[in-house]
Enzyme design. Structure first.
Site, PDB file in Angstrom:
ATOM      1  N   ASP A  66     -25.586  13.715 -11.820  1.00 47.58           N
ATOM      2  CA  ASP A  66     -26.253  13.283 -10.591  1.00 47.58           C
ATOM      3  C   ASP A  66     -27.095  14.390  -9.965  1.00 47.58           C
ATOM      4  OD1 ASP A  66     -23.980  14.792  -9.941  1.00 47.58           O
ATOM      5  OD2 ASP A  66     -22.925  13.125  -9.030  1.00 47.58           O
ATOM      6  N   ASN A 135     -12.667  10.039  -1.689  1.00 50.97           N
ATOM      7  CA  ASN A 135     -12.642   8.574  -1.557  1.00 50.97           C
ATOM      8  C   ASN A 135     -12.621   7.885  -2.928  1.00 50.97           C
ATOM      9  OD1 ASN A 135     -15.208   9.035  -2.502  1.00 50.97           O
ATOM     10  ND2 ASN A 135     -16.286   8.105  -0.780  1.00 50.97           N
ATOM     11  N   HIS A 137     -14.737   8.502  -5.448  1.00 54.78           N
ATOM     12  CA  HIS A 137     -16.003   8.382  -6.172  1.00 54.78           C
ATOM     13  C   HIS A 137     -15.981   9.246  -7.443  1.00 54.78           C
ATOM     14  CE1 HIS A 137     -17.945  11.819  -3.618  1.00 54.78           C
ATOM     15  NE2 HIS A 137     -17.675  12.298  -4.799  1.00 54.78           N
ATOM     16  N   GLU A 142     -19.943   5.448  -5.274  1.00 53.82           N
ATOM     17  CA  GLU A 142     -19.094   5.381  -4.089  1.00 53.82           C
ATOM     18  C   GLU A 142     -18.320   4.067  -4.084  1.00 53.82           C
ATOM     19  OE1 GLU A 142     -18.768   7.901  -2.271  1.00 53.82           O
ATOM     20  OE2 GLU A 142     -20.643   8.827  -1.619  1.00 53.82           O
TER      21      GLU A 142
HETATM   22  C1  F6R Z   1     -20.677  16.144  -8.813  1.00 53.00           C
HETATM   23  C2  F6R Z   1     -20.085  14.837  -8.700  1.00 53.00           C
HETATM   24  C3  F6R Z   1     -19.059  14.498  -7.678  1.00 53.00           C
HETATM   25  C4  F6R Z   1     -17.958  15.547  -7.556  1.00 53.00           C
HETATM   26  C5  F6R Z   1     -16.960  15.127  -6.474  1.00 53.00           C
HETATM   27  C6  F6R Z   1     -15.887  16.175  -6.265  1.00 53.00           C
HETATM   28  O1  F6R Z   1     -21.617  16.188  -9.850  1.00 53.00           O
HETATM   29  O2  F6R Z   1     -20.466  13.993  -9.433  1.00 53.00           O
HETATM   30  O3  F6R Z   1     -18.487  13.263  -8.005  1.00 53.00           O
HETATM   31  O4  F6R Z   1     -17.314  15.684  -8.778  1.00 53.00           O
HETATM   32  O5  F6R Z   1     -17.633  14.928  -5.271  1.00 53.00           O
HETATM   33  O6  F6R Z   1     -16.478  17.327  -5.740  1.00 53.00           O
HETATM   34  P1  F6R Z   1     -15.672  18.707  -5.619  1.00 53.00           P
HETATM   35  O7  F6R Z   1     -15.361  19.121  -6.998  1.00 53.00           O
HETATM   36  O8  F6R Z   1     -16.615  19.647  -4.942  1.00 53.00           O
HETATM   37  O9  F6R Z   1     -14.452  18.390  -4.815  1.00 53.00           O
END
Ligand code: F6R
Length: 244
Positions: A66, A135, A137, A142
């Site tokens: 992403d 959450n 995701h 989401e």
């Molecule tokens: C990042 C991504 C997100 C993160 C998620 C957890 O490329 O796709 O889904 O993996 O937000 O983020 P952290 O690791 O910072 O807690």
């Protein structure tokens, strides 16, 4: 699904790097799916150490999940910048072999479609690294009804914007939209590693291992993939330790 709970994030990074190393040793031209955020950083540090001790990364290709809309690759909070800084430069990868969705184009919907076409063409990833949002995701899919199969433009939820604001000067600076691989493309990997570390992930990890699948927790769909390894540290795994 395999669940592994380790002492701390360093051990998690070592285990995830072991799995990536095995893939690369079996196929030096492996296609590797990568994530940004804090969860994979210890894994990336470990992979860089292994490169410095002789593991050959020169023929791999990478694809990322992403990118924020509105940030170019030279913006320090863009995911392209993050990847260059935290992994690609340390592995001395040729940037043409690394792929991150374009965030600063004039037509993000079109850029999402182009990325999807590219992913379809390049084929199944040998391994995909994922983090998980508080959450549920994965990438930026989401909790929502319905979830999307393909790469698309997404409005980030309040929860995600709040949680990602730790990397920005203020909440207002956090981009509100992103381009993300959809659920179908995330599944287009032979192996998936889901990394969860820290106590703020304990609740979502508990929800994740419940028997349900629900669009309220996109990560729950990973239970349908036949080769998923969840690697947690003690903090993230503390509510499930008795259940596995
Ligand atoms: C990042 C991504 C997100 C993160 C998620 C957890 O490329 O796709 O889904 O993996 O937000 O983020 P952290 O690791 O910072 O807690």
């Amino acid at each position: 699904m395999k669940i592994i709970i380790l002492e701390d994030e360093k051990q998690v990074g070592i285990k995830a790097a072991d799995m990536v190393e095995e893939v690369i040793r079996n196929n030096p031209k492996a296609l590797i799916g990568l994530a940004t955020g804090s969860s994979p950083i210890p894994t990336y540090k470990e992979l860089i150490q292994r490169k410095n001790s002789g593991l050959d990364f020169s023929s791999i290709t990478t694809v990322n999940l992403d990118e924020y809309i509105g940030l170019g690759g030279d913006h320090p909070q863009s995911y392209r910048y993050f990847m260059n800084d935290n992994l690609f430069s340390g592995l001395a990868l040729e940037l043409k072999n690394t792929h991150v969705p374009r965030g600063d184009g004039e037509n993000p919907e079109n850029d999402a479609m182009e990325y999807e076409k590219f992913l379809k063409n390049i084929g199944k990833r040998d391994i995909q690294i994922l983090g998980i949002g508080v959450n549920g995701h994965i990438a930026f899919n989401e909790p929502e009804d319905p979830l999307s199969l393909v790469t698309h433009v997404v409005n980030l939820t309040e929860d995600t914007i709040k949680s990602n604001s730790r990397f920005f000067e203020s909440m207002d600076e956090v981009p509100k939209r992103a381009i993300t691989m959809g659920m179908g493309q995330i599944f287009n990997a032979k192996k998936i590693i889901l990394i969860a570390t820290g106590k703020n992930k304990a609740q979502v990890v508990k929800e994740f291992i419940s028997p349900d699948i629900t669009t309220n927790n996109p990560s729950s769909f990973l239970k349908l993939h036949d080769d998923v390894t969840v690697i947690c540290d003690k903090e993230a795994g503390k509510l499930i330790a008795g259940d596995i």
